[in-house]
Write a protein that holds these residues in place. Sequence first.
Motif, short mmCIF file in Angstrom:
data_model
loop_
_atom_site.label_atom_id
_atom_site.label_comp_id
_atom_site.label_asym_id
_atom_site.label_seq_id
_atom_site.Cartn_x
_atom_site.Cartn_y
_atom_site.Cartn_z
N GLU A 166 -20.58 53.09 1.76
CA GLU A 166 -19.14 53.16 2.01
C GLU A 166 -18.61 51.88 2.65
N ILE A 167 -19.36 51.32 3.62
CA ILE A 167 -18.87 50.13 4.34
C ILE A 167 -19.14 48.87 3.53
N GLY A 168 -20.36 48.76 3.01
CA GLY A 168 -20.80 47.54 2.35
C GLY A 168 -21.46 46.60 3.35
N GLU A 174 -19.45 41.18 8.70
CA GLU A 174 -18.19 40.59 9.17
C GLU A 174 -17.67 41.34 10.38
N LEU A 175 -17.87 42.65 10.41
CA LEU A 175 -17.48 43.45 11.57
C LEU A 175 -18.24 42.99 12.82
N GLU A 180 -18.31 40.86 18.05
CA GLU A 180 -19.21 40.15 18.96
C GLU A 180 -19.86 41.11 19.97
N PRO A 181 -20.60 42.11 19.49
CA PRO A 181 -21.18 43.10 20.39
C PRO A 181 -22.30 42.52 21.24
N ASP A 203 -25.35 37.39 13.03
CA ASP A 203 -24.38 36.45 13.57
C ASP A 203 -23.27 37.19 14.31
N GLY A 204 -23.01 36.79 15.54
CA GLY A 204 -21.97 37.40 16.35
C GLY A 204 -22.51 38.30 17.43
#
Length: 286
Positions: A166-168, A174-175, A180-181, A203-204
Motif C-alpha cells: 500500500e505504501i510502496g 522518503e517518509l 528524520e526519526p 537515510d534520515g
Amino acid sequence: MLLTVGDLVEEILIQLLSEPRRGADTIVRSARLRGGSGANVAALVAESGGAVRFVGQTGDDTIGHVLAEDLRDRGVDTRVRHLGGTGVTVTTAGQGSRSRLVDRGASSRVTLIDDDVLDDVSGVYLPASVFAADPLASAMDPVLGGIRDRRLPLTLGAPGSADLEEIGGPAFLELVRTLEPDAVVVNRAEHAALGCTPREPLDGARLTVVTAGPRPTLVLSASGDESVPVAPVSIIRDRTGAGDGFIAGFMMSRMTGADGVAASYAGHRVAARVLGELGPTTGRRP
C-alpha cells in the motif's frame, strides 16, 4: 510517557498440526489474541512498568470493547474510539511456514485524533501501518506536526509485506527522510524488501535497527554499525508479538537516554519474555 498510535484488532492464531487437506477437515489448535503493533507495544510497555498512551479505533462491537478494556486493565492510557467493525488478523503457523490474513477493520478509519494526545509525552512509536491508508494517514498529519514542533524522539516500525504494497518502498524511504526519526526498527526481510544492502542505514534515521531473530541485531548509523548478540531463549511457546516486545524494550530504554546497543539488549530481554508466553504478553500485570 510513550505514545503509540495504530491498530487494535483481534488476532486468531492457528497452529497447523498437519498439512491442510483440500476438501476435508483438518484438526488445528487455535487461540484468540490481541493484535496490532501499536496496541501490542503499548500493552508490553505497561506490563513492564512504563507509562504509555495508545490512540486508535476499533469496532463498536463486543470484541472491540473487550480489547480496549484489556489495554486499560494493563495500565495503558487508552484513547480508543468505537465505530464500525473490529478488524481481525488470522495467522497460520506450522508445517514449516507462517502466513497472515489481514483485515484492519475500523483501525484504519480514524478521521480525527485529539489535540491533547501529545501532552506529557516524551517519546513516540508509530508502526508503518498508520501511513498505509486514509483516513488514518491524513489524520496523522497534525500529530506529526506536533511531534516535530516539540522535538519528540520518534521510532518508526517498518512496513510488513501488506503495508509495503500500500505504501510502496520508495514512499516509505522518503517518509523516513522527511520525518528524520530517532530510529527505524526493521527485521532482515523488511530491510531487504526496502532495497537496502545488509548493513545500509536508512537515510534520515539516526539509527536503523535490524533484528534477525536469534541472530545478532545490527545497529546501523551514518558513523558505522554495531552487532548486538541475542542471548539464547530456552523456552519458546509462541513467536507472536516478539517483534513488538523488542520495540517495547528498545523504546523504554532509549527514552532513559540509553544508546542503540544498550536499548537493543533491553529489547532482546522483553522479546525473550514474550517468546515464553502465548501471544503478545510478558505474562506480567502492573
